[in-house]
Design a protein around this motif. Sequence first.
Motif, PDB file in Angstrom:
ATOM      1  N   LYS A  74       0.830  -1.207   0.000  1.00 25.12           N
ATOM      2  CA  LYS A  74       0.000   0.000   0.000  1.00 25.12           C
ATOM      3  C   LYS A  74       0.862   1.252   0.000  1.00 25.12           C
ATOM      4  CE  LYS A  74      -3.456  -2.480   2.686  1.00 25.12           C
ATOM      5  NZ  LYS A  74      -4.204  -2.555   3.919  1.00 25.12           N
ATOM      6  N   ASP A  75       0.261   2.348  -0.485  1.00 27.64           N
ATOM      7  CA  ASP A  75       0.959   3.635  -0.405  1.00 27.64           C
ATOM      8  C   ASP A  75       0.662   4.277   0.945  1.00 27.64           C
ATOM      9  OD1 ASP A  75      -1.589   4.754  -0.558  1.00 27.64           O
ATOM     10  OD2 ASP A  75      -1.319   5.575  -2.573  1.00 27.64           O
ATOM     11  N   ALA A  76       1.142   5.489   1.142  1.00 24.20           N
ATOM     12  CA  ALA A  76       1.001   6.172   2.440  1.00 24.20           C
ATOM     13  C   ALA A  76      -0.452   6.393   2.844  1.00 24.20           C
ATOM     14  CB  ALA A  76       1.742   7.500   2.399  1.00 24.20           C
ATOM     15  N   SER A  77      -1.348   6.496   1.866  1.00 20.58           N
ATOM     16  CA  SER A  77      -2.751   6.738   2.196  1.00 20.58           C
ATOM     17  C   SER A  77      -3.558   5.443   2.334  1.00 20.58           C
ATOM     18  CB  SER A  77      -3.393   7.635   1.132  1.00 20.58           C
ATOM     19  OG  SER A  77      -3.407   6.973  -0.117  1.00 20.58           O
ATOM     20  N   GLY A  78      -2.903   4.291   2.173  1.00 24.04           N
ATOM     21  CA  GLY A  78      -3.595   3.020   2.338  1.00 24.04           C
ATOM     22  C   GLY A  78      -4.129   2.418   1.051  1.00 24.04           C
ATOM     23  N   LYS A  79      -3.936   3.098  -0.074  1.00 22.58           N
ATOM     24  CA  LYS A  79      -4.391   2.575  -1.363  1.00 22.58           C
ATOM     25  C   LYS A  79      -3.495   1.396  -1.763  1.00 22.58           C
ATOM     26  CE  LYS A  79      -4.719   3.783  -6.212  1.00 22.58           C
ATOM     27  NZ  LYS A  79      -4.168   4.664  -7.225  1.00 22.58           N
TER      28      LYS A  79
END
Length: 182
Positions: A74-79
């Motif tokens: 995941k990326d920093a935003s949770g995507k």
Amino acid sequence: MGPTWPIQERDLVQVMQERAAVKQRSGEIEQLQGALQKRAKAYADRPTRLGLARAAQVRSWTLDPAVSVPYDIKDASGKVLIPAGTRVNPLDRMALSRKLVFLDADDPEQLAWLGRRAAVFRDRHKVILTGGSISQATEILGGRVWFDQTGKLVQEFGIKAVPAIVAQDGRLLRIQEIPPGK
């Protein structure tokens, strides 16, 4: 809780400081430091060899470097960027910039083999030792030399004998063990 007595032993820190001062005055510390530096330099030039056999015949195979991602990335935003279970091949994103050449610099035949190919290897290959002197191989090659100290690379590539060359072949890696006379 019970009877106590004065401490009879000398302070351990003070004893250690006194012993260190004696060794300092006698020059023993400098001798120990010199010996330690000499051993460190020797190990840096000649790490523990892996003990691979010399290639007696040409052996060639391919290796798929793709890995299966065990969990969502995941990326920093949770995507979710890469879902769990996805097979990822690093060669899809980045090519192997140089061929990898593995050899044992303790073997005179392999050193001669390196010497005959030094001009080609220096520019388009990364030489990785499995044994021998880094400084000696560097001098013969006229360029930088690496050492597979833990044996992780030869283990990952399945290399059992040297010299061996690892090269990209599309989405796969082609590994060849080549007798030094070939």
